[in-house]
Enzyme design. Structure first.
Site, PDB file in Angstrom:
ATOM      1  N   TYR A  93     -13.647  20.068 -15.165  1.00  0.00           N
ATOM      2  CA  TYR A  93     -14.015  18.663 -15.213  1.00  0.00           C
ATOM      3  C   TYR A  93     -15.092  18.411 -14.148  1.00  0.00           C
ATOM      4  O   TYR A  93     -14.849  18.647 -12.963  1.00  0.00           O
ATOM      5  CB  TYR A  93     -12.798  17.769 -14.961  1.00  0.00           C
ATOM      6  CG  TYR A  93     -13.215  16.336 -14.886  1.00  0.00           C
ATOM      7  CD1 TYR A  93     -13.543  15.640 -16.047  1.00  0.00           C
ATOM      8  CD2 TYR A  93     -13.366  15.701 -13.663  1.00  0.00           C
ATOM      9  CE1 TYR A  93     -13.994  14.344 -15.978  1.00  0.00           C
ATOM     10  CE2 TYR A  93     -13.818  14.394 -13.597  1.00  0.00           C
ATOM     11  CZ  TYR A  93     -14.127  13.729 -14.758  1.00  0.00           C
ATOM     12  OH  TYR A  93     -14.594  12.444 -14.686  1.00  0.00           O
ATOM     13  N   LYS A 115      -6.237   9.362 -18.944  1.00  0.00           N
ATOM     14  CA  LYS A 115      -6.386  10.021 -20.242  1.00  0.00           C
ATOM     15  C   LYS A 115      -5.063   9.945 -21.020  1.00  0.00           C
ATOM     16  O   LYS A 115      -4.646   8.872 -21.376  1.00  0.00           O
ATOM     17  CB  LYS A 115      -6.876  11.454 -20.011  1.00  0.00           C
ATOM     18  CG  LYS A 115      -8.040  11.562 -18.996  1.00  0.00           C
ATOM     19  CD  LYS A 115      -9.316  10.938 -19.487  1.00  0.00           C
ATOM     20  CE  LYS A 115     -10.414  10.886 -18.432  1.00  0.00           C
ATOM     21  NZ  LYS A 115     -10.754  12.158 -17.808  1.00  0.00           N
ATOM     22  N   ASP A 124      -4.905  21.146 -12.702  1.00  0.00           N
ATOM     23  CA  ASP A 124      -5.246  19.897 -13.379  1.00  0.00           C
ATOM     24  C   ASP A 124      -4.747  20.053 -14.811  1.00  0.00           C
ATOM     25  O   ASP A 124      -5.319  20.797 -15.603  1.00  0.00           O
ATOM     26  CB  ASP A 124      -6.759  19.656 -13.321  1.00  0.00           C
ATOM     27  CG  ASP A 124      -7.162  18.324 -13.959  1.00  0.00           C
ATOM     28  OD1 ASP A 124      -6.416  17.843 -14.838  1.00  0.00           O
ATOM     29  OD2 ASP A 124      -8.224  17.782 -13.587  1.00  0.00           O
ATOM     30  N   ARG A 180       0.827  -1.212   0.000  1.00  0.00           N
ATOM     31  CA  ARG A 180       0.000   0.000   0.000  1.00  0.00           C
ATOM     32  C   ARG A 180       0.861   1.262   0.000  1.00  0.00           C
ATOM     33  O   ARG A 180       0.413   2.342  -0.370  1.00  0.00           O
ATOM     34  CB  ARG A 180      -0.980  -0.012   1.182  1.00  0.00           C
ATOM     35  CG  ARG A 180      -1.807   1.229   1.304  1.00  0.00           C
ATOM     36  CD  ARG A 180      -3.156   1.060   2.009  1.00  0.00           C
ATOM     37  NE  ARG A 180      -3.170   0.091   3.091  1.00  0.00           N
ATOM     38  CZ  ARG A 180      -2.697   0.306   4.311  1.00  0.00           C
ATOM     39  NH1 ARG A 180      -2.148   1.457   4.632  1.00  0.00           N
ATOM     40  NH2 ARG A 180      -2.769  -0.649   5.219  1.00  0.00           N
TER      41      ARG A 180
END
Ligand SMILES: *Cc1c(COP(=O)(O)O)cnc(C)c1O
Length: 380
Positions: free
Chosen positions: A103, A201, A176, A51
């Site tokens: 977004y 993306k 972003d 993790r």
């Protein structure tokens, strides 16, 4: 890897992450969730538990931090897990400034969970620097968030100017940069503090991995909190996804300029088309942020553009359905072209014009894509 090598070289070679043991030129996939201690009960390497330090997700993290020129990067299980991370580590009452159009998943989270946690959120047109300067509150504003180019109208924010405004108020600036990618814009060079990617993306580029990245300019307290947030809540990337992401990034410097060249040709072809009221693309001289984009973006203006239909929302939906090459689907940044009616998915609070179609231009032949859109516009 030698520091003087160009980013395209560093991406293609995945930063030289070959396997030292076997000589394999492709880095291995580590699937182990845990790593043994030595005779003194010390960890012999930096790896302890999956993790925190999975070697396979640390490979693409190193590549992304390197391409952005940041101090470190963290990968998350999706773009939204990455986008929300900086907000999750803020404190009750902290003021944040975010775009009014961006977004759509992030404002949805901010209006719901963000508000429940006591974040004080202002939605303003952040690409308009006067509006941004008026919205920040010195001492109270902790984070300014911009998206550039910004979904789905592709406004471009002057990052250096926005950083100055944020810093003067004592806030960090996060961008972003999903649509720009490190190929077209390197936000840290403009004073940005955090860069976020929906790696789903362009970074991955093949529409087959969900991933998000947060990259930091400095290893400061805020970064420590984001690291701890990921470690303790666990939205990590699986080993196979991490491997695919590393593989996808090897061709980033071929894919992104190709998509940008094609998007520019498509934008120019359809600018002034009889069926359209607007073509929204920062590479067009008529775009409100064209001059900023020319200064701030290199190697193109990105593969994303939007068109607005004179015939309205119904016509827009018919055009999307009538395309054969452009697939009517959400998401962006893959090698295949997509077309989407954002109004259908964004819901009632969205300021996105209802007559807008968002195009994610892939790497197909530009002439084929233009013919596909022309045909769809003529029948719809
Ligand atoms: C897709 C996207 C996100 C969210 O990423 P997911 O991987 O879908 O969670 C965030 N920001 C931008 C700009 C995006 O395009």
């Amino acid at each position: 890897m030698k520091a003087d090598l160009k980013p395209a070289t560093r991406a293609a070679q995945a930063l030289g992450l070959e396997c030292d043991v076997t000589g394999a030129v492709v880095p291995p996939i580590h699937v182990s969730t845990t790593f043994a201690r030595d005779a003194d009960y010390e960890l012999p390497t930096e790896h302890g538990y999956g993790r925190d330090q999975n070697p396979t997700f640390m490979q693409p993290e190193a590549v992304i931090a390197d391409l952005e020129g940041g101090a470190a990067a963290l990968l998350f299980a999706s773009g939204m897990a990455a986008c929300t991370a900086p907000f999750q580590v803020l404190r009750q009452g902290d003021h944040v400034v975010v775009p009014d159009i961006m977004y759509y998943g992030l404002p949805k989270w901010l209006r719901g969970f963000g508000a429940d946690r006591g974040l004080d959120v202002d939605f303003v047109p952040t690409a308009d620097l006067d509006a941004l300067a008026a919205a920040v509150r010195p001492g109270a504003t902790k984070l300014v968030w911009v998206e550039s180019p910004c979904n789905p109208v592709w406004r471009v924010t002057d990052l250096a100017a926005a950083a100055e405004i944020a810093h003067a108020a004592g806030a960090r600036l996060a961008v972003d940069s999903t649509a720009a990618t490190p190929v077209l814009t390197r936000p840290f060079e403009h004073g940005v503090d955090l860069v976020i990617h929906a790696a789903t993306k362009y970074l991955n580029g093949h529409s087959d991995v969900m991933a998000g990245a947060v990259v930091t300019r400095e290893l400061d307290d805020f970064w420590e909190r984001i690291c701890e947030h990921r470690e303790l809540t666990g939205p990590i990337l699986g080993s196979f996804e991490a491997f695919l992401l590393t593989r996808g990034m090897r061709t980033l410097f071929l894919r992104v300029p190709a998509a940008a060249r094609s998007a520019l040709a498509i934008a120019k072809h359809f600018d002034g088309h009889a069926a359209l009221s607007h073509v929204l693309y920062p590479g067009l001289p008529g775009h409100p942020d064209h001059a900023v984009a020319q200064r701030q973006m290199a190697d193109g203006f990105g593969g994303m553009l939007s068109i607005r239909l004179k015939g309205g929302a119904e016509t827009a939906r018919r055009v999307a359905a009538a395309c054969a090459l452009f697939k009517p689907a959400t998401s962006l940044g893959g090698v295949e072209s997509l077309i989407e009616h954002r109004g259908t998915v964004e819901g009632p609070e969205s300021l996105t014009p209802k007559d807008l179609l968002r195009l994610s231009v892939g790497i197909e032949d530009t002439g084929d894509l233009i013919a596909d859109l022309e045909a769809a516009l003529s029948v719809a």
